[in-house]
Each structure stands twice: as structure tokens, then as C-alpha cells.
Design an enzyme around this catalytic site. Structure first.
Site, PDB file in Angstrom:
ATOM      1  CG  PHE A  13       6.388   1.072   8.020  1.00 34.58           C
ATOM      2  CD1 PHE A  13       7.087   1.653   6.963  1.00 34.58           C
ATOM      3  CD2 PHE A  13       6.956  -0.009   8.673  1.00 34.58           C
ATOM      4  CE1 PHE A  13       8.334   1.149   6.576  1.00 34.58           C
ATOM      5  CE2 PHE A  13       8.199  -0.521   8.298  1.00 34.58           C
ATOM      6  CZ  PHE A  13       8.887   0.064   7.243  1.00 34.58           C
ATOM      7  CD  GLN A  45      -5.914   0.198   6.084  1.00 28.27           C
ATOM      8  OE1 GLN A  45      -6.267   0.064   4.930  1.00 28.27           O
ATOM      9  NE2 GLN A  45      -4.884  -0.459   6.578  1.00 28.27           N
ATOM     10  CD  GLU A  56       3.712   7.190   7.910  1.00 29.41           C
ATOM     11  OE1 GLU A  56       4.041   7.614   6.787  1.00 29.41           O
ATOM     12  OE2 GLU A  56       3.390   6.013   8.143  1.00 29.41           O
ATOM     13  CB  CYS A  72     -15.227  -5.146  -8.622  1.00 30.56           C
ATOM     14  SG  CYS A  72     -15.258  -3.700  -7.562  1.00 30.56           S
ATOM     15  CB  CYS A 109     -18.684   3.217  -8.195  1.00 30.24           C
ATOM     16  SG  CYS A 109     -17.760   1.934  -7.325  1.00 30.24           S
ATOM     17  CB  CYS A 161     -21.596  -3.338 -10.384  1.00 25.63           C
ATOM     18  SG  CYS A 161     -20.752  -1.896 -11.065  1.00 25.63           S
ATOM     19  CG  ASN A 176       0.127  -1.067   8.692  1.00 20.29           C
ATOM     20  OD1 ASN A 176      -0.132  -1.933   7.864  1.00 20.29           O
ATOM     21  ND2 ASN A 176      -0.603   0.029   8.818  1.00 20.29           N
ATOM     22  CB  CYS A 190      -1.860  -3.906   2.195  1.00 20.36           C
ATOM     23  SG  CYS A 190      -0.402  -3.005   1.655  1.00 20.36           S
TER      24      CYS A 190
END
EC number: 2.1.1.189
Length: 375
Positions: free
Chosen positions: A241, A212, A262, A14, A87, A3, A307, A334
Site C-alpha cells: 500500500f 499526506q 500500490e 474541527c 479556514c 477560528c 500502510n 490512520c
């Protein structure tokens, strides 16, 4: 991954970019095992990863610079703008869109918002791409509707340049804060949702619904959940969720009763559209708060799939699940720290299986899927 932005010290998003992917996976696995060290785990499944570059289906670009020379990217902490059009996390298909947007911003007279001066109109450009057909959704986040007529007038030129833009909207975000979007969404195209498809399951992406950002890994996450559910004696489940319904739509069978909950109405509209396409009549999706919905029920199904956002499911829902004791809980997270904290609040359960999904390469973040079984 190479990069130029990282090498030049211009972007540090990153943070793990210099580590090879196997090393990153190993470090993430160690982190997850440390977080779950207090719990016996029956089976550790091999971690799942995807491409190391060009994998993102979404770009969230801060617009800065001038109307004649806009920059699309981010602002450093000191307010210095950085153009991130190159990017390497973005697929090659994004480059022509960014290239056409810069002259379009000038044509439409969309002055970039200046944070220091609190002046200007165009705050963000949000771009999402469907993996199934290459269609794209473009959202202009504006401070007000002042430039709306100008934008509409200039739009045919952009649509001619970029026929892949299927859904185009304006989002109004009037607040002087680093908030990505406001409540008002104005559609500039007839089509209001982007069609996506994972593992032969139709999914829909609408402007204000979460989806996602790494489709290669997300599709494997949903397929894995489906495989796990197929192995369980389950005829009734909740998908809490649920977002646009990715988990529930993958796990459901024609004879299974499933309720997906949700809080975002836009996401529920997507889930209902998918269920109708699949002809699944025993699926119910409702726009409600997941914790409030669950804790108001007098009985639970055999399986509850959760989730949650990064904060986890929280103590009230943990207490309810502990009391009502569904036979199985599948927890997709996550943020493994909050998941571990929640599992502590579920003492009647053992961990049958855990699998790590490397949804966010080159960072410390990852997704994890855990199967909990009532002892």
C-alpha cells in the site's frame, strides 16, 4: 487555534478545537493505549505533533453559489453552502489562489453544480501545494467536458495571476453522487506532477495519487520509519500500500532490495520517478493489489511494511503474514481500531515499539507507527 467559522457555528469539522494541543495529544494517547491494552508494548515513544494551524497542503472545496458569485467550501447536510476560504487550517499562500479563482469561474463560465437540481458543471476545486518550492497543482472537477474549451480559453489569465500553478487539470466526474473525482483526467499544462521533498528525498504528487495532507508531521513519520528500519538487520523489504513511495524511498539503501506495491498507477509513476532520481536500482514499484501480490509469493523478505487505508490490511493478508512469518512488520495506520484488529490476527508477533503522529489536529484522528517482531 482561533477560528471565526467555528465561533460563529458555521463549521464543526474541527471538533476538538477548544482543547489545547497537549490535551488533544493526551486524549489520543489514552485512546491508542486502550485499543492496544491486550498486547504488551515494549516501548511507547513520545507522540509527534506539528503546527496547530496553516499546516494543510491540500484544499478540497465544493463549489456552490452562482457563476457570478461562487462559494468555495462545503455543503451542510441541509444543502446550505458554506464558504471556507478563511479556514485557518490552510496556509496563507492559499488565500490569493481562492481570491483569483472566484472571478476566473465567472470568466470561464463554469456554472457551479447544483446538487438539488442536478444542473451545472463545476463540482469541486482541488488545490495542492508543494512545501519544497511553493508550486501548486489545481484540479477542476467538472460534470462533463462541455465547458472545457471555454476553460482553456480563459486559462492564460489565471496563469498570469497565479504563476505558482505548475500543474492544472480537469477531472471529469459525471455521476450525481458525493464522489470527489472521476477516472478521466485532462492535463491543461505540460507539467503533470508536482515536485515535493521530505528529508532530502524527492517525492512527486500526481492528480490521482494519494499524498499526506500534513507535510510537517508526515515528513517526521517517514524519517522515523527510516530510523527504525536502519536499526534492523534487513536486506530485503516490501512496502505494501506504498502510495507515492514515501516509506520505501526513505527506508531504502543502495544495497537493499525493496518492492513497493500500490493499486493506483498514478502513484506508482511518482514512486518510479523518485527512485530513478535517487539512483536506487534495487527498488521495484508495481501497480498491483497489495494483498493479491503478497499472497501469491512463495517467500517473504525480512521486513514487510504496510500502510493500508482506513479499513486495515484485512484477514487474508494477516493469515498470509502469520503463515510466512517475516521477522519484522512495520504497520503504519490512520485507523488504530482496524490496526488493533489486524494485530489480533497476528498472534506470533509482539509489539516492540509504538509511536503516535498527530497528523490531524483538532480531531479525534491520528496516525500511528508500530513495530512488530516475530516471537
Amino acid at each position: 487555534m482561533q477560528c471565526a467559522l467555528y465561533d460563529a457555528g458555521r463549521c464543526r469539522s474541527c471538533q476538538w478545537i477548544t482543547q489545547p494541543i497537549p490535551e488533544q495529544l493526551s486524549a489520543k494517547t489514552v485512546d491508542l493505549k486502550n485499543l492496544l491494552a491486550d498486547f504488551p508494548v515494549e516501548e511507547w515513544c513520545a507522540p509527534v505533533s506539528g503546527p496547530e494551524q496553516g499546516f494543510r497542503n491540500k484544499a478540497k472545496m465544493v463549489v456552490s453559489g452562482s457563476v457570478e458569485k461562487p462559494l468555495l467550501g462545503m455543503l451542510h447536510r441541509d444543502g446550505t453552502p458554506e464558504d471556507l476560504c478563511d479556514c485557518p487550517l490552510y496556509p496563507a499562500s492559499f488565500a490569493p489562489v481562492f481570491a483569483a479563482l472566484k472571478p476566473f469561474i465567472a470568466r470561464a463560465g463554469l456554472t457551479p453544480y447544483n446538487v438539488a437540481r442536478k444542473r451545472g458543471e463545476l463540482k469541486y476545486i482541488l488545490l495542492t501545494e508543494s512545501q519544497s518550492d511553493g508550486g501548486m497543482m489545481l484540479r477542476f472537477v467538472l460534470r462533463s467536458d462541455t465547458k472545457l474549451a471555454q476553460l482553456r480559453k480563459a486559462l492564460p489569465w489565471l496563469q498570469e495571476q497565479l504563476p505558482q500553478l505548475k500543474v492544472i487539470t480537469v477531472n471529469i466526474q459525471p455521476v450525481h453522487m458525493a464522489i470527489m473525482e472521476g477516472e478521466t483526467e485532462i492535463y491543461l499544462t505540460e507539467q503533470q506532477a508536482l515536485a515535493e521533498r521530505f528529508n532530502d528525498v524527492p517525492l512527486w504528487i500526481r492528480p490521482q495519487s494519494f499524498f499526506q495532507t500534513n507535510p510537517a508531521v508526515a515528513s517526521q513519520l517517514y524519517a522515523t520509519a527510516r530510523d527504525w528500519v536502519r536499526q534492523l538487520p534487513v536486506k530485503h523489504m516490501w512496502d505494501l500500500f506504498c502510495g507515492v513511495g514515501g516509506f520505501g524511498l526513505h527506508c531504502a539503501t543502495p544495497d537493499m532490495q525493496l518492492t513497493g506495491i500500490e493499486i493506483a498507477p498514478e502513484a506508482i509513476a511518482c514512486a518510479k520517478q523518485s527512485a530513478a532520481e535517487l539512483g536506487l536500482t534495487r527498488l521495484q514499484f508495481q501497480a498491483l493489489d497489495s494483498t493479491q501480490f503478497a499472497t501469491a509469493q512463495g517467500e517473504v523478505p525480512e521486513l514487510v511494511l504496510v500502510n493500508p487505508p482506513r479499513r486495515g490490511i484485512g484477514k487474508p493478508l494477516c493469515d498470509y503474514l502469520s503463515t510466512m512469518a517475516p521477522r519484522f512488520i512495520i504497520y503504519s495506520s490512520c485507523n488504530a481500531q482496524t490496526m488493533a484488529k489486524d494485530i489480533r490476527e497476528l498472534p506470533g508477533y509482539r509489539i516492540e515499539r509504538v509511536q503516535l503522529f498527530d497528523m490531524f489536529p483538532h480531531t479525534a484522528h491520528y496516525e500511528v507507527l508500530t513495530l512488530l517482531v516475530k516471537q
